[in-house]
Scaffold this motif. Structure first.
Motif, short mmCIF file in Angstrom:
data_model
loop_
_atom_site.label_atom_id
_atom_site.label_comp_id
_atom_site.label_asym_id
_atom_site.label_seq_id
_atom_site.Cartn_x
_atom_site.Cartn_y
_atom_site.Cartn_z
N THR A 1 0.84 -1.21 0.00
CA THR A 1 0.00 0.00 0.00
C THR A 1 0.87 1.25 0.00
OG1 THR A 1 -1.90 -1.02 1.08
CG2 THR A 1 -1.61 1.34 1.42
N LEU A 2 1.86 1.30 0.87
CA LEU A 2 2.73 2.47 0.95
C LEU A 2 3.64 2.55 -0.28
CD1 LEU A 2 3.63 2.34 4.75
CD2 LEU A 2 1.95 3.81 3.62
N MET A 3 4.17 1.41 -0.70
CA MET A 3 5.02 1.37 -1.89
C MET A 3 4.29 1.95 -3.10
SD MET A 3 7.89 0.04 -3.32
CE MET A 3 8.42 -0.27 -5.01
N THR A 4 3.08 1.48 -3.32
CA THR A 4 2.31 1.87 -4.49
C THR A 4 1.69 3.25 -4.33
OG1 THR A 4 1.77 -0.46 -4.87
CG2 THR A 4 0.43 1.17 -6.03
N GLY A 5 1.05 3.48 -3.18
CA GLY A 5 0.31 4.72 -2.99
C GLY A 5 1.18 5.96 -3.06
N LEU A 6 2.37 5.93 -2.48
CA LEU A 6 3.22 7.12 -2.48
C LEU A 6 3.77 7.43 -3.86
CD1 LEU A 6 5.23 6.66 0.84
CD2 LEU A 6 3.04 7.79 0.48
N LEU B 1 7.17 0.69 5.71
CA LEU B 1 7.47 1.33 4.45
C LEU B 1 8.67 0.65 3.82
CD1 LEU B 1 7.14 3.69 2.42
CD2 LEU B 1 8.61 5.05 3.93
N PRO B 2 8.48 -0.07 2.70
CA PRO B 2 9.62 -0.75 2.06
C PRO B 2 10.45 0.24 1.23
CG PRO B 2 7.64 -1.12 0.77
CD PRO B 2 7.22 -0.31 1.98
N LEU B 3 11.67 -0.17 0.91
CA LEU B 3 12.59 0.68 0.14
C LEU B 3 12.60 2.10 0.69
CD1 LEU B 3 11.82 -0.50 -3.53
CD2 LEU B 3 13.41 -1.48 -1.87
N LEU B 4 12.67 2.18 2.00
CA LEU B 4 12.56 3.47 2.69
C LEU B 4 13.55 4.52 2.17
CD1 LEU B 4 11.88 3.98 6.46
CD2 LEU B 4 13.75 5.21 5.38
N PRO B 5 14.83 4.18 1.94
CA PRO B 5 15.77 5.21 1.48
C PRO B 5 15.43 5.78 0.11
CG PRO B 5 16.94 3.30 2.36
CD PRO B 5 15.51 2.89 2.19
N GLN B 6 14.70 5.04 -0.72
CA GLN B 6 14.37 5.50 -2.07
C GLN B 6 13.07 6.30 -2.14
OE1 GLN B 6 15.65 2.46 -1.24
NE2 GLN B 6 16.03 1.23 -3.07
N THR B 7 12.32 6.30 -1.05
CA THR B 7 10.97 6.87 -1.08
C THR B 7 10.97 8.35 -1.46
OG1 THR B 7 10.17 5.28 0.56
CG2 THR B 7 8.89 7.30 0.28
#
Length: 228
Positions: A126-131, A147-153
């Motif tokens: 959800t967070l990966m896609t929604g953001l 939140l996955p891949l946090l540094p790339q967000t």
């Protein structure tokens, strides 16, 4: 690839959709009881509502000895921030984006009246896609996840959802997704300026009635605002 989904609908021509993404090893049936428990009557005054509960693809999961099971991405390490499956995450992101597009094309429900929600791995998706989604969504719900891949967000997020409301909830005794991981996700979202309602509950990796009641209140407020 098209995701198979369970679909629950209150009217023939609904106006809103809530997409619910299950956790590792589960399927769309997992959250049917929660959807049926939610009392969203005030929202129905503005139009019908659809719940869409897709099934994740079956893939080998490293941490479970390579056993094939429904999963949105591989988990390679007990520390969820280590050796993240970026390829798998992005593949599932594309599948979920296609699901949102299908709601718009087949049911005439635009993204701004769609809430994306998920539990555990589903929260991560959800967070990966929604953001990153290029059109505004009504809201994002993340339960017992991170939140996955946090540094790339920060570099990859899209301005379209910079002000989209987010509901995040976590159990203080969660032994699957450590509370510290969830809190690090919260801190990053807050640093980036997102509107996050953060709730904790005295529970493990699960869903509680108190959590459902808080989510219900948030959904009514969020979907009513989306009604325009």
């Amino acid at each position: 690839m098209t995701l198979e989904s369970i679909e629950l609908q209150t009217r023939e021509t609904p106006r809103f959709t809530i997409i619910v993404l299950h956790g590792l090893g589960a399927d769309g049936n997992d959250f049917v009881p929660v959807c049926q428990t939610l009392d969203l009557s005030p929202v129905l005054a503005h139009g019908g509502l659809r719940f869409v509960l897709p099934n994740a693809p079956e893939i080998p999961v490293t941490i479970n000895n390579g056993m094939r099971m429904p999963a949105w991405y591989d988990i390679r390490h007990g520390d969820l921030s280590q050796r993240e499956d970026a390829v798998g995450l992005r593949q599932s992101q594309a599948l979920i984006e296609a699901l949102i597009a299908r709601e718009e094309s087949e049911h005439q429900i635009p993204p701004e009246r769609i809430v994306l929600a998920g539990f555990s791995q589903g929260c991560a998706m959800t967070l990966m896609t929604g953001l990153r989604f290029p059109k505004r969504l009504a809201g994002l719900v993340g339960l017992s996840g991170y939140l996955p891949l946090l540094p790339q967000t920060e570099a990859e997020r899209h301005e379209a959802n910079a002000r989209t409301p987010i509901f995040l909830a976590h159990g203080t005794g969660d032994a699957v997704v450590a509370p510290a991981r969830a809190q690090a996700s919260l801190a990053e979202l807050q640093r980036l300026g997102y509107d996050v309602q953060w709730q904790t509950y005295p529970m493990g990796h699960e869903v509680s009635m108190a959590e459902i009641q808080d989510l219900q209140t948030w959904l009514i407020r969020t979907l009513t605002a989306a009604a325009g």
